[in-house]
Design an enzyme around this catalytic site. Structure first.
Site, PDB file in Angstrom:
ATOM      1  N   GLU A  86      -3.922  18.822 -24.323  1.00 16.48           N
ATOM      2  CA  GLU A  86      -3.583  19.879 -23.378  1.00 16.48           C
ATOM      3  C   GLU A  86      -2.989  21.114 -23.894  1.00 16.48           C
ATOM      4  OE1 GLU A  86      -3.896  19.785 -19.791  1.00 16.48           O
ATOM      5  OE2 GLU A  86      -5.363  18.569 -20.664  1.00 16.48           O
ATOM      6  N   SER A 474      16.083 -31.404  19.926  1.00 14.99           N
ATOM      7  CA  SER A 474      16.927 -32.314  19.483  1.00 14.99           C
ATOM      8  C   SER A 474      17.356 -32.152  17.933  1.00 14.99           C
ATOM      9  CB  SER A 474      16.106 -33.933  19.327  1.00 14.99           C
ATOM     10  OG  SER A 474      15.940 -34.267  20.752  1.00 14.99           O
TER      11      SER A 474
END
Length: 811
Positions: A86, A474
């Site tokens: 780049e 229960s």
């Protein structure tokens, strides 16, 4: 001489004018530029990563998939690849690479009128200026502003800082921002694991990531990668041998499927996501770069997913075939038609269509384009579903179940040594419409180790483990009995099991709870009241000790936040969640100590600072210590004591009896200590089993989301207990069994199981019972009858309150 001076003067004036123009341009375009000094405190949008207890990644949250890496941690070969590709003069230019600018200008002049896009000569510094401070607009105005900012950035920051900004911000395709995220996305590697060839490929991407996909555009991608390798060689960053090796290496991109990624904790991860949003907000979650270590254990989570899946399918099959997913036209392209029928992606079955019936077998076309067969034997289970969760008559032929054009789910049959199934043989499957939740916890810390919120997260995001509020039936009874034990009762105390009627007030009728069996058993020990889940005993006991005390225990153990003080609540009529009830059971087995259920162990910010820790106890001896086998430091136990540890142990012992002799006896042969309790509510709408080993608490709930009945014969023991049993069986594999921990002062005595009195010679039904000091009974003449409930005012049940008749069938 005069001419020469004139020429010099003209050039001088032109230079002054040119300089003035340049200064004018800089002054004009430099007036309203963004503040570049903000780049000194760069905090990019970074993904939040959520990890399991063993470090495996379970979720990522981000608007931009980015992992920030300081420049010091970025390998030199990665930096060199980007610089070579780049900006070859990056380390020396002042922000603008003038030779490159002149070459680009000449190219653009030549291309005038050609319609081609103008080429640029942007340096890395210019790209930083554009990406951080400007837009992507193609114009000379933007390029001038970019140049001005580049000069200023170069003056303000080091080259290393500029490169750090660039490498962490740049978009590199496949949703990846920055080199670290791209390395994971393309190669499933961290930056320090990349080869020269892989680093060069990343350096090739900034030009046009979408044009160089390693799979879709392989040849172009490899060509661009090899060009970057050549540039790295030209710049002296690599040797000829390294370049040759890199160019010769294949370009193999892969999606991230690391062994360190665990993708099967959807319900758990969503709970964590919600907690993070509540704690820090959405911006911190999606942009803040948090690192979250959770409590989930992948081994246990995998077991939880499978047992919930198997348990719900088993229940669903017991209640019949509801028909195909849909029907399609198979006269044309059946595969294309099959694609229009949507099915959940997290269900491990295949979508198929019935093509024809071959005798009593069904020939199917499968979504992958293959064909196969469903043997008649694999359809016999599919008796017609009928209202009330009942089933029709036996299946006599394939057409009783399916017909051509029907879309169904199938699963490949597994071959075994006795019956070799062919590769194209499948079993008929059906997505259950029943659902459920499961939670597994460490009872000593409250850490949630596994969580299942239903059959399929794709089908429903609703988490039945944390969001479904249902009656526990229960499964609530242990807290009534714990309150009684803390009030002076013993496991051998006798409670009358006889009819119980209470007037609920004007116009409300009478409340008449009953036992599931419909029978009455007379005076029975408190232990039997839980082991055999006796409703009438529980109500009388709650009436005797007072419902205010029961409410107090329910709330301080975290079963419910607020509970009315009416007797029906003693039978589990108050709504709770699987998470809350499992946590309450944890507080039984850990000796009555309060724990808070937690899913997150630790959170770090983007810089690694710990901003949350579940265990916040101080430990000066834990800092900067190298472990060499020394005894670990002892941390203070700051858990609140909710109940007498002896009473808690007595309840644990009684719940162990539920497994050995009571409603959970199907599990009594498991080779490790186990305790728990079933729960089934009125009309079998909710089925529960909650229990524990000494170091693992697990709760399971099964029910329909619309609260309809599971069926006349379904209960906690049939719908939820098998799921619990399978989970414990697999979770305890390879774990050394330890007994339940006995607190100081408890004395274990052999007693007659029926009377609760110390065993005598010749007694056959003898068990071990846990007693507190001085409470071993010598006789059992006192029977608890619950006072005189008929008036509706005795005890503290609030019997005159309306609306309590509906849970009368809870058992």
């Amino acid at each position: 001489m005069r001419i020469f001076l004139t020429i010099i003067g003209v050039f001088f004036l032109l230079a002054v004018a040119g300089g003035a123009c340049v200064l004018g341009v800089f002054w004009h375009f430099g007036q309203d530029l963004p503040d570049y000094t903000q780049l000194a405190d760069y905090e990019p949008e970074v993904m939040t990563r959520v990890h399991a207890g063993d470090g495996a990644l379970i979720a990522e949250y981000a608007k931009e998939k980015r992992v920030f890496v300081p420049i010091e941690q970025i390998p030199r070969k990665v930096m060199n690849a980007f610089v070579a590709a780049e900006d070859q003069n990056f380390w020396t230019h002042p922000g603008i690479d003038f030779p490159s600018v002149f070459r680009a200008a000449a190219t653009n002049i030549i291309n005038i009128g050609s319609g081609r896009r103008p080429v640029g000569a942007s340096t890395i510094t210019q790209q930083v200026a554009k990406n951080f401070l400007l837009t992507n607009e193609v114009s000379y105005d933007r390029k001038i502003k970019e140049a001005i900012l580049s000069f200023r950035i170069e003056q303000a920051f080091t080259k290393q800082h500029i490169l750090e900004l660039y490498l962490n911000e740049i978009y590199l395709g496949r949703g990846s921002y920055g080199v670290a995220a791209a390395a994971l996305r393309y190669f499933d590697k961290s930056l320090d694991e990349l080869t020269v060839a892989e680093a060069a490929y990343l350096g090739a991407l900034p030009k046009a990531p979408s044009n160089y996909d390693p799979v879709r555009d392989h040849d172009a991608a490899k060509g661009r990668r090899d060009w970057v390798v050549g540039r790295m060689l030209d710049e002296g960053y690599i040797t000829q041998a390294e370049a040759t090796e890199a160019i010769a290496s294949p370009l193999i991109g892969q999606n991230r499927e690391s062994v360190d990624y665990y993708a099967h904790a959807d319900y758990f991860a969503e709970e964590v996501r919600r907690e993070l949003v509540d704690r820090y907000g959405e911006n911190a979650l999606y942009n803040g770069g948090l690192s979250v270590r959770t409590s989930v254990e992948p081994k246990l989570q995998t077991i939880a997913n499978k047992v919930m899946y198997d348990g719900l399918v088993a229940y669903d099959r017991r209640h019949g075939w509801r028909g195909p997913l849909g029907k399609i036209d198979i006269s044309g392209d059946w595969k294309k038609a099959l694609e229009t029928v949507k099915t959940p992606g997290d269900v491990p079955w295949l979508k198929a269509v019935i093509l024809n019936l071959d005798g009593n077998d069904a020939v199917i076309g499968i979504e992958n384009g293959k064909q196969g067969t469903i043997p008649f034997a694999e359809m016999k289970w599919a008796r017609l579903w009928q209202k009330g969760q009942t089933v029709g008559g036996a299946v006599g032929k394939a057409s009783d179940v399916v017909n051509p054009g029907d879309v169904v789910m199938v699963e490949p049959m597994k071959a075994d040594d006795e019956d070799k199934a062919s590769e194209n043989t499948y079993s008929l499957q059906q997505i259950p419409n029943v659902n459920g939740g499961l939670v597994a916890m460490d009872p000593h810390t409250g850490r949630v180790l596994a969580m299942s919120g239903g059959f399929s997260h794709d089908l429903s995001k609703f988490n039945r483990a944390t969001q479904a509020r249902r009656q526990p039936g229960s499964a609530f009874k242990p807290f009534v009995y714990l309150a009684a034990l803390d009030s002076g009762f013993t496991p051998s105390s006798l409670v009358l099991d006889a009819p119980f009627v209470i007037d609920q007030g004007p116009g409300q009728g009478k409340w008449k709870p009953g036992n599931y069996s419909g029978k009455f058993y007379g005076p029975s020990t408190l232990r039997l009241g839980i082991e055999l889940s006796r409703n009438l005993m529980t109500v009388r006991l709650a009436q005797t000790i007072g419902m205010e005390k029961v409410v107090n225990y329910a709330e301080k153990f975290g079963v419910v936040d607020s509970m009315p003080a009416v007797l029906s609540m003693s039978l589990g009529a108050a709504e709770t969640t699987v998470l809350h009830l499992t946590n309450a059971y944890s507080e039984l087995v850990n000796g009555g100590k309060k724990v808070t259920p937690t899913l997150i162990d630790r959170i770090q910010d983007r810089r690694g600072k710990v901003i949350y820790r579940r265990d916040d106890r101080p430990c000066a001896e834990c800092q900067d210590v190298v472990y060499n086998g020394q005894t670990p430091p002892e941390l203070p136990d700051n858990r609140e004591q909710l109940a007498d540890p002896a009473s808690a142990f007595q309840i644990v012992s009684i719940l162990e009896g539920v497994i050995q002799r009571g409603t959970g006896r199907r599990m009594r042969n498991l080779p490790f200590p186990l305790a728990g309790k079933t729960g089934t509510t009125n009309d079998s709408r909710d089925a529960w089993f909650v229990g524990f080993t000494p170091d693992l608490a697990v709760g399971v709930y099964v029910g329909f989301d619309d609260n309809r009945s599971l069926g006349e014969r379904e209960q906690g023991a049939s719908a939820a207990a098998p799921i619990f049993q399978e989970f414990m069986t697999h979770a305890m594999e390879g774990v050394k069994a330890v007994p339940f921990r006995t607190p100081p002062g408890i004395r274990m005595v052999r007693v007659n199981a029926r009377t609760g009195l110390p065993a005598q010679s010749g007694d056959s039904n003898v068990i071990w019972e846990a007693f507190k000091p001085g409470t071993i009974p010598q006789s059992n003449d006192n029977v608890i009858d619950g006072g005189s409930p008929g008036s509706g005012s005795s005890g503290s049940s609030g019997g005159s309150d309306g609306g309590v008749s509906s849970p009368s069938g809870i058992y």
